[in-house]
Write a protein that holds these residues in place. Structure first.
Motif, PDB file in Angstrom:
ATOM      1  N   MET A 119       0.841  -1.202   0.000  1.00 19.38           N
ATOM      2  CA  MET A 119       0.000   0.000   0.000  1.00 19.38           C
ATOM      3  C   MET A 119       0.877   1.253   0.000  1.00 19.38           C
ATOM      4  N   ALA A 120       0.428   2.282  -0.696  1.00 28.87           N
ATOM      5  CA  ALA A 120       1.164   3.543  -0.819  1.00 28.87           C
ATOM      6  C   ALA A 120       0.193   4.596  -1.347  1.00 28.87           C
ATOM      7  N   CYS A 121       0.678   5.789  -1.503  1.00 27.32           N
ATOM      8  CA  CYS A 121      -0.139   6.841  -2.102  1.00 27.32           C
ATOM      9  C   CYS A 121       0.769   7.902  -2.705  1.00 27.32           C
ATOM     10  N   VAL A 122       0.246   8.617  -3.688  1.00 29.24           N
ATOM     11  CA  VAL A 122       0.930   9.776  -4.254  1.00 29.24           C
ATOM     12  C   VAL A 122       0.172  11.011  -3.778  1.00 29.24           C
ATOM     13  N   ALA A 123       0.852  12.140  -3.753  1.00 28.73           N
ATOM     14  CA  ALA A 123       0.204  13.328  -3.183  1.00 28.73           C
ATOM     15  C   ALA A 123       0.859  14.603  -3.688  1.00 28.73           C
ATOM     16  N   THR A 124       0.029  15.629  -3.796  1.00 33.90           N
ATOM     17  CA  THR A 124       0.500  16.988  -4.072  1.00 33.90           C
ATOM     18  C   THR A 124      -0.180  17.909  -3.074  1.00 33.90           C
ATOM     19  N   LEU A 125       0.634  18.724  -2.403  1.00 31.28           N
ATOM     20  CA  LEU A 125       0.120  19.571  -1.325  1.00 31.28           C
ATOM     21  C   LEU A 125       0.678  20.979  -1.498  1.00 31.28           C
ATOM     22  N   ALA A 126      -0.194  21.972  -1.372  1.00 32.62           N
ATOM     23  CA  ALA A 126       0.226  23.370  -1.482  1.00 32.62           C
ATOM     24  C   ALA A 126      -0.346  24.164  -0.320  1.00 32.62           C
ATOM     25  N   VAL A 127       0.431  25.114   0.159  1.00 31.66           N
ATOM     26  CA  VAL A 127      -0.023  26.035   1.203  1.00 31.66           C
ATOM     27  C   VAL A 127       0.070  27.445   0.631  1.00 31.66           C
ATOM     28  N   VAL A 128      -1.059  28.135   0.607  1.00 36.81           N
ATOM     29  CA  VAL A 128      -1.127  29.487   0.055  1.00 36.81           C
ATOM     30  C   VAL A 128      -1.014  30.499   1.192  1.00 36.81           C
ATOM     31  N   ASP A 129      -0.041  31.370   1.094  1.00 41.45           N
ATOM     32  CA  ASP A 129       0.125  32.481   2.029  1.00 41.45           C
ATOM     33  C   ASP A 129      -0.651  33.668   1.458  1.00 41.45           C
ATOM     34  N   ARG A 130      -1.861  33.887   1.970  1.00 40.20           N
ATOM     35  CA  ARG A 130      -2.744  34.891   1.388  1.00 40.20           C
ATOM     36  C   ARG A 130      -2.233  36.302   1.615  1.00 40.20           C
ATOM     37  N   GLN A 131      -1.556  36.530   2.712  1.00 36.59           N
ATOM     38  CA  GLN A 131      -1.066  37.876   3.014  1.00 36.59           C
ATOM     39  C   GLN A 131       0.044  38.307   2.067  1.00 36.59           C
ATOM     40  N   HIS A 132       0.897  37.361   1.690  1.00 36.21           N
ATOM     41  CA  HIS A 132       2.068  37.698   0.879  1.00 36.21           C
ATOM     42  C   HIS A 132       1.947  37.237  -0.571  1.00 36.21           C
ATOM     43  N   ASN A 133       0.765  36.770  -0.977  1.00 41.42           N
ATOM     44  CA  ASN A 133       0.533  36.361  -2.366  1.00 41.42           C
ATOM     45  C   ASN A 133       1.572  35.351  -2.856  1.00 41.42           C
ATOM     46  N   LEU A 134       1.749  34.282  -2.069  1.00 42.26           N
ATOM     47  CA  LEU A 134       2.701  33.224  -2.385  1.00 42.26           C
ATOM     48  C   LEU A 134       2.063  31.866  -2.148  1.00 42.26           C
ATOM     49  N   PHE A 135       2.586  30.844  -2.828  1.00 41.13           N
ATOM     50  CA  PHE A 135       2.258  29.485  -2.410  1.00 41.13           C
ATOM     51  C   PHE A 135       3.528  28.651  -2.411  1.00 41.13           C
ATOM     52  N   HIS A 136       3.547  27.663  -1.524  1.00 42.08           N
ATOM     53  CA  HIS A 136       4.660  26.723  -1.390  1.00 42.08           C
ATOM     54  C   HIS A 136       4.080  25.319  -1.555  1.00 42.08           C
ATOM     55  N   TYR A 137       4.817  24.441  -2.191  1.00 39.08           N
ATOM     56  CA  TYR A 137       4.242  23.126  -2.485  1.00 39.08           C
ATOM     57  C   TYR A 137       5.251  22.010  -2.295  1.00 39.08           C
ATOM     58  N   ILE A 138       4.708  20.792  -2.149  1.00 40.58           N
ATOM     59  CA  ILE A 138       5.497  19.568  -2.118  1.00 40.58           C
ATOM     60  C   ILE A 138       4.731  18.522  -2.923  1.00 40.58           C
ATOM     61  N   HIS A 139       5.466  17.648  -3.597  1.00 39.59           N
ATOM     62  CA  HIS A 139       4.813  16.736  -4.540  1.00 39.59           C
ATOM     63  C   HIS A 139       5.595  15.426  -4.624  1.00 39.59           C
ATOM     64  N   VAL A 140       4.867  14.332  -4.755  1.00 41.64           N
ATOM     65  CA  VAL A 140       5.465  13.038  -5.038  1.00 41.64           C
ATOM     66  C   VAL A 140       4.467  12.223  -5.859  1.00 41.64           C
ATOM     67  N   GLY A 141       4.938  11.577  -6.924  1.00 43.39           N
ATOM     68  CA  GLY A 141       4.065  10.721  -7.728  1.00 43.39           C
ATOM     69  C   GLY A 141       3.527  11.402  -8.970  1.00 43.39           C
ATOM     70  N   ASP A 142       2.258  11.121  -9.310  1.00 44.48           N
ATOM     71  CA  ASP A 142       1.691  11.644 -10.548  1.00 44.48           C
ATOM     72  C   ASP A 142       0.399  12.433 -10.362  1.00 44.48           C
ATOM     73  N   THR A 143       0.060  12.807  -9.114  1.00 39.98           N
ATOM     74  CA  THR A 143      -0.930  13.860  -8.968  1.00 39.98           C
ATOM     75  C   THR A 143      -0.294  15.144  -9.503  1.00 39.98           C
ATOM     76  N   ARG A 144      -1.099  16.149  -9.785  1.00 38.81           N
ATOM     77  CA  ARG A 144      -0.532  17.309 -10.473  1.00 38.81           C
ATOM     78  C   ARG A 144      -0.935  18.636  -9.842  1.00 38.81           C
ATOM     79  N   LEU A 145      -0.030  19.604  -9.986  1.00 37.34           N
ATOM     80  CA  LEU A 145      -0.272  20.985  -9.567  1.00 37.34           C
ATOM     81  C   LEU A 145      -0.125  21.884 -10.789  1.00 37.34           C
ATOM     82  N   TYR A 146      -1.170  22.680 -11.048  1.00 29.95           N
ATOM     83  CA  TYR A 146      -1.158  23.643 -12.138  1.00 29.95           C
ATOM     84  C   TYR A 146      -1.386  25.050 -11.584  1.00 29.95           C
ATOM     85  N   LEU A 147      -0.778  26.038 -12.245  1.00 28.96           N
ATOM     86  CA  LEU A 147      -1.073  27.441 -11.991  1.00 28.96           C
ATOM     87  C   LEU A 147      -1.803  27.980 -13.208  1.00 28.96           C
TER      88      LEU A 147
END
Length: 479
Positions: A97-125
């Motif tokens: 058993m395992a999983c793939v994941a993409t996670l982002a944290v949006v800093d609303r005050q500073h108009n930034l996001f930071h992310y971490i990713h493993v596998g084949d889920t996807r992050l788009y801007l």
């Protein structure tokens, strides 16, 4: 919250169970948005368990966001990995058993996001009607697609599309390389939208259709539901999960001449150097109502404005395009005298880059039919820049110039250069920190193609390791 953050998951048309999980929460008095998609590895017993364990760790560890967010995200994924490995010990049914994941944290005050990713889920801007893929698929087919050996359509149909190289729960921390998890940061400007999704969407819905859905005027929940519907309409072969996040701050607007009641226009988010305007849209001016008092001063002012307008139209360019999509807002380059040593093409690029109000600059070979000879470096001193070219654009060193072609200042956080040739330079690109992203760049007779430096505060202790993500030379380009 639904206006700026929304998540949805669907089992699809084929599978009875849903191994996907999503995260769409705000924390710390809504200062941060947490957006993520977790996909239990299909075909393995316990995929649902692995995804649920990972979600539990994420919510617990990110209840409070720390200043060094990238390090915190890495710790979250390492903890989730340990949880999965510990849970499956002694149970033969759960050994894979395992999983793939993409996670982002949006800093609303500073108009930034930071992310971490493993596998084949996807992050788009999604910015300015352009869909930019941020994460990289950690799979063999994903590598073939991103390196240009497979088209998007062929990759979507490939029988080994879902065979991944990396995931949470596959290896212990000791067995992970530095590049096992992909991390990064990016500006998240007013009007920007983020899409995080499982491969149940991208295996069946191409980028063009996703772009069309996100370009609509509906709210996030409707757009997310439409993406689910499109995947199910295409067969719904896998679980489908979509999380959308939006920077809902008001875009900057500028008033037109005419006083407080003048109409307002949204600032252009990018500019393009393409073909000159052939046809313009005519507008009917509102009739001027003269006042009873003397109008000599007003007539003088209007005359001056007319002269200024005639001057600026000499350098009028239009059709900002993002991935070939035409917009109705022109980019206007300034009219100034040529500086000594700057030829016309070089001056045109420098002026447009200097006055660029958005983040995307498109150069087309219908304008730059011959190599652009640089007599000084093009300096990028901005948060974000996406430089794209259409056709064969060449930057060539002037015979008397011995410096670099492009310099990114330490202020840059993300600069992507797509499809460009640099020729006869001592140094191609000078960059600082981890700001530079290259795609299909060719260096012809360049002694030092890329030079990267790191800037730290004086007298501070420094920890880290270079080569989180490396560059690679390839004979094939992704078209």
């Amino acid at each position: 919250m639904a206006d700026r953050l929304f998540g949805i998951t669907d089992a699809g048309k084929v599978r009875e169970n849903n191994e996907d999980e999503f995260i769409a929460y705000e924390v710390m008095d809504n200062k941060f948005m947490i957006a993520g998609v977790i996909d239990g590895v299909g075909g393995y017993a316990g995929g649902e368990i692995a995804a649920a364990l990972t979600k539990e760790v994420v919510l617990r560890e990110l209840a409070t966001v720390e200043p060094d967010l990238i390090s915190q995200l890495l710790r979250v994924f390492y903890l989730a990995n340990e949880q999965i490995i510990t849970h499956k010990q002694g149970d033969l049914d759960l050994m894979d058993m395992a999983c793939v994941a993409t996670l982002a944290v949006v800093d609303r005050q500073h108009n930034l996001f930071h992310y971490i990713h493993v596998g084949d889920t996807r992050l788009y801007l999604f910015r300015d009607h352009s869909l930019i893929k941020i994460s990289h698929d950690q799979s063999f087919v994903g590598f073939l697609e991103e390196s240009g050996r497979l088209t998007e359509e062929a990759a979507m149909q490939h029988p080994k599309r879902n065979q991944i190289n990396q995931a949470l729960g596959l290896a212990s921390r000791q067995g992970m390389t530095d590049a096992y998890f992909e991390t990064g940061s990016s500006p998240f400007l007013p009007g920007d939208m983020m899409l995080i999704c499982s491969d149940g969407l991208t295996d069946l819905v191409d980028a063009a259709l996703i772009t069309a859905v996100l370009s609509g005027s509906e709210n996030l929940s409707v757009k997310a539901e439409r993406l689910i519907e499109e995947a199910n309409r295409a067969g719904g072969k896998d679980n489908i999960t979509v999380v959308l996040a939006k920077n809902d701050k008001a875009p900057v607007v500028y008033g037109t001449p005419g006083g407080e009641k003048a109409a307002k226009i949204q600032r252009p988010v990018s500019s393009a150097l393409t073909e000159p305007v052939k046809d313009t849209v005519k507008t009917t001016p509102q009739p001027f109502q003269p006042k009873q008092k003397s109008t000599k001063g007003l007539i003088f002012l209007l005359s001056a404005l007319c002269l200024l307008f005639l001057g600026t139209t000499v350098w009028l360019f239009f059709y900002h395009t993002a991935e070939g999509t035409k917009l109705n807002q022109p980019g206007i380059a300034p009219v100034t005298a040529l500086k000594p040593g700057f030829n016309v093409q070089e001056k045109m690029i420098r002026d447009t880059l200097l006055k660029l109000k958005g983040d995307t600059l498109l150069l087309a070979d219908v304008v730059f039919k011959t190599p652009v000879r640089l007599s000084a470096p093009l300096t990028v001193d901005r948060d974000t820049l996406i430089l794209k070219t259409k056709g064969n654009i060449i930057f060539q060193s002037d015979s008397a110039y011995k410096g670099p072609a492009i310099i990114l200042s330490p202020k840059c956080k993300y600069v992507k250069i797509d499809q460009l040739v640099l020729e006869n330079f001592q140094t191609g690109i000078v960059s600082y920190n981890n700001a530079l992203d290259l795609k299909n760049i060719r260096f012809n007779k360049v002694n030092l193609p890329v030079q990267v430096g790191f800037v730290f505060q004086d007298q501070f202790y420094v920890n880290g390791r270079v080569s989180k993500r490396s560059y690679a030379a390839d004979s094939l380009a992704k078209k």
